[in-house]
Design a protein around this motif. Structure first.
Motif, short mmCIF file in Angstrom:
data_model
loop_
_atom_site.label_atom_id
_atom_site.label_comp_id
_atom_site.label_asym_id
_atom_site.label_seq_id
_atom_site.Cartn_x
_atom_site.Cartn_y
_atom_site.Cartn_z
N ALA A 1 0.83 -1.21 0.00
CA ALA A 1 0.00 0.00 0.00
C ALA A 1 0.86 1.26 0.00
CB ALA A 1 -0.93 0.00 1.21
N LEU A 2 1.90 1.28 0.81
CA LEU A 2 2.79 2.43 0.85
C LEU A 2 3.45 2.66 -0.52
CD1 LEU A 2 4.42 1.76 4.33
CD2 LEU A 2 3.08 3.78 3.75
N ALA A 3 3.84 1.56 -1.16
CA ALA A 3 4.47 1.68 -2.48
C ALA A 3 3.47 2.13 -3.53
CB ALA A 3 5.10 0.34 -2.87
N LEU B 1 4.48 6.58 -1.00
CA LEU B 1 4.82 7.20 0.28
C LEU B 1 6.18 6.70 0.78
CD1 LEU B 1 1.32 6.86 1.98
CD2 LEU B 1 2.33 8.93 0.98
N ALA B 2 7.03 7.61 1.14
CA ALA B 2 8.35 7.25 1.66
C ALA B 2 8.24 6.81 3.11
CB ALA B 2 9.29 8.44 1.54
N PHE B 3 9.05 5.82 3.48
CA PHE B 3 9.05 5.35 4.86
C PHE B 3 10.38 4.66 5.15
CE2 PHE B 3 7.61 1.83 2.29
CZ PHE B 3 8.13 0.70 2.88
N ASP B 4 10.70 4.60 6.42
CA ASP B 4 11.86 3.86 6.89
C ASP B 4 11.39 2.54 7.47
OD1 ASP B 4 13.72 5.90 6.25
OD2 ASP B 4 13.22 6.93 8.13
N THR B 5 12.06 1.46 7.11
CA THR B 5 11.74 0.15 7.66
C THR B 5 12.55 -0.10 8.92
OG1 THR B 5 11.25 -0.77 5.47
CG2 THR B 5 11.79 -2.34 7.23
N ILE B 6 11.85 -0.50 9.97
CA ILE B 6 12.50 -0.91 11.21
C ILE B 6 12.18 -2.40 11.40
CG2 ILE B 6 12.70 -0.57 13.70
CD1 ILE B 6 11.83 2.31 13.26
N PRO B 7 13.15 -3.27 11.16
CA PRO B 7 12.87 -4.71 11.24
C PRO B 7 12.55 -5.17 12.66
CG PRO B 7 14.87 -4.26 9.97
CD PRO B 7 14.51 -2.99 10.68
N VAL B 8 11.58 -6.06 12.74
CA VAL B 8 11.21 -6.71 14.01
C VAL B 8 11.17 -8.21 13.71
CG1 VAL B 8 9.49 -6.95 15.82
CG2 VAL B 8 9.81 -4.73 14.72
N ASN B 9 12.10 -8.94 14.28
CA ASN B 9 12.22 -10.36 13.98
C ASN B 9 11.24 -11.15 14.85
OD1 ASN B 9 12.94 -13.04 13.57
ND2 ASN B 9 15.11 -12.57 13.39
N ILE B 10 10.11 -11.50 14.26
CA ILE B 10 9.10 -12.22 15.03
C ILE B 10 9.47 -13.68 15.25
CG2 ILE B 10 7.26 -10.65 14.31
CD1 ILE B 10 6.33 -12.74 12.30
N HIS C 1 4.26 -5.51 -11.50
CA HIS C 1 3.96 -4.16 -11.00
C HIS C 1 5.05 -3.69 -10.05
CE1 HIS C 1 1.90 -0.82 -9.15
NE2 HIS C 1 0.88 -0.95 -9.98
N PRO C 2 5.64 -2.52 -10.29
CA PRO C 2 6.75 -2.04 -9.46
C PRO C 2 6.45 -1.97 -7.96
CG PRO C 2 6.51 -0.68 -11.42
CD PRO C 2 5.33 -1.59 -11.39
N ALA C 3 5.24 -1.59 -7.59
CA ALA C 3 4.92 -1.47 -6.16
C ALA C 3 4.92 -2.83 -5.48
CB ALA C 3 3.57 -0.78 -5.98
N PHE C 4 4.37 -3.82 -6.13
CA PHE C 4 4.33 -5.16 -5.55
C PHE C 4 5.73 -5.75 -5.50
CE2 PHE C 4 -0.05 -4.40 -6.50
CZ PHE C 4 -0.77 -5.18 -5.62
N LEU C 5 6.54 -5.49 -6.51
CA LEU C 5 7.91 -5.99 -6.52
C LEU C 5 8.73 -5.33 -5.42
CD1 LEU C 5 8.59 -6.08 -10.38
CD2 LEU C 5 8.10 -8.02 -8.87
N ALA C 6 8.57 -4.03 -5.23
CA ALA C 6 9.32 -3.32 -4.20
C ALA C 6 8.96 -3.80 -2.80
CB ALA C 6 9.07 -1.82 -4.31
N ALA C 7 7.72 -4.25 -2.63
CA ALA C 7 7.24 -4.68 -1.31
C ALA C 7 7.55 -6.14 -1.02
CB ALA C 7 5.73 -4.46 -1.22
N ALA C 8 8.06 -6.88 -1.99
CA ALA C 8 8.28 -8.32 -1.84
C ALA C 8 9.27 -8.62 -0.72
CB ALA C 8 8.78 -8.91 -3.15
N PRO C 9 9.11 -9.75 -0.06
CA PRO C 9 10.01 -10.10 1.04
C PRO C 9 11.50 -10.04 0.69
CG PRO C 9 8.12 -11.55 1.05
CD PRO C 9 8.02 -10.72 -0.20
#
Length: 213
Positions: free
Chosen positions: A18-20, A24-33, A197-205
């Motif tokens: 959704a952000l992609a 919308l720009a954002f910083d990722t803060i990883p949380v290892n569940i 789609h670029p947004a879906f690719l950018a969001a991929a794991p």
């Protein structure tokens, strides 16, 4: 904005898409569940009382729960819309999105699988059978909905909606765990569309800073 996220979390994946899509720009803060970082006191107290990912921080506003975050993003930055304004189109998109997010995801997320194999003592084979059963149940429903109401290259039309945002991560997780999805051609056609789609690719794991193979 800051997004507290785990690369393989399908709920985090939804928000990243959704952000992609909205640029919308954002910083990722990883949380290892996998190692329980989402249960750390500081995270629960200061970031997400639900003790889960994702969590979004926008200025002095913080929000957990992916569907609430997606609704917030759609209300604050409505272009492009994830949920149509037309009443019937809106209901149709929400129907499929909730099938995935309310019926499929809750019974197959990491904490459930850990509980099955831990306190309940299921074997790996039994746990995997559980996972496959609920994937098949959910995907069969998705396929029926798409067969009856779906149209266009995406779930409902020629642009992605909340339905696609929820569906793609669930399919990705099912593929990763070896589920046979060949019985769901309409859903898999949507998945194939998302891979262009670029947004879906950018969001991929595998594009995330905390990705590990």
């Amino acid at each position: 904005m800051q997004l507290y996220s785990f690369f393989n979390s399908s709920t985090s994946y939804r928000v990243r898409i959704a952000l992609a899509l909205k640029g919308l720009a954002f910083d990722t803060i990883p949380v290892n569940i996998r190692v329980g970082e989402h249960h750390a006191g500081a995270y629960v107290d200061e970031v997400n009382p639900s003790a889960a990912v994702p969590a979004l921080i926008d200025g002095d506003f913080s929000l957990g729960q992916s569907l609430a975050i997606l609704d917030y993003l759609d209300a604050r930055w409505p272009a492009p819309r994830l949920v149509p304004q037309d009443i019937e189109a809106r209901a149709r998109v929400l129907e499929l999105a909730m099938l995935v997010s309310c019926d499929m995801h809750p019974v197959n997320n990491l904490r459930i699988l850990k509980y099955l194999q831990g306190p309940l003592g299921l074997s790996v084979e039994q746990k995997n059978a559980w996972y496959r059963h609920w994937v098949d149940e959910g995907m069969a429903g998705v396929e029926r909905l798409l067969g009856k109401h779906g149209h266009g290259a995406w779930c409902f039309g020629d642009a992605p909606t909340l339905a696609d945002v929820c569906l793609i991560p669930q399919i990705a997780n099912a593929q990763r765990t070896g589920c046979d999805l060949s019985a769901y051609p309409r859903a898999m056609a949507v998945y194939a569309q998302a891979q262009t789609h670029p947004a879906f690719l950018a969001a991929a794991p595998n594009r995330q800073p905390d990705y590990t193979a």
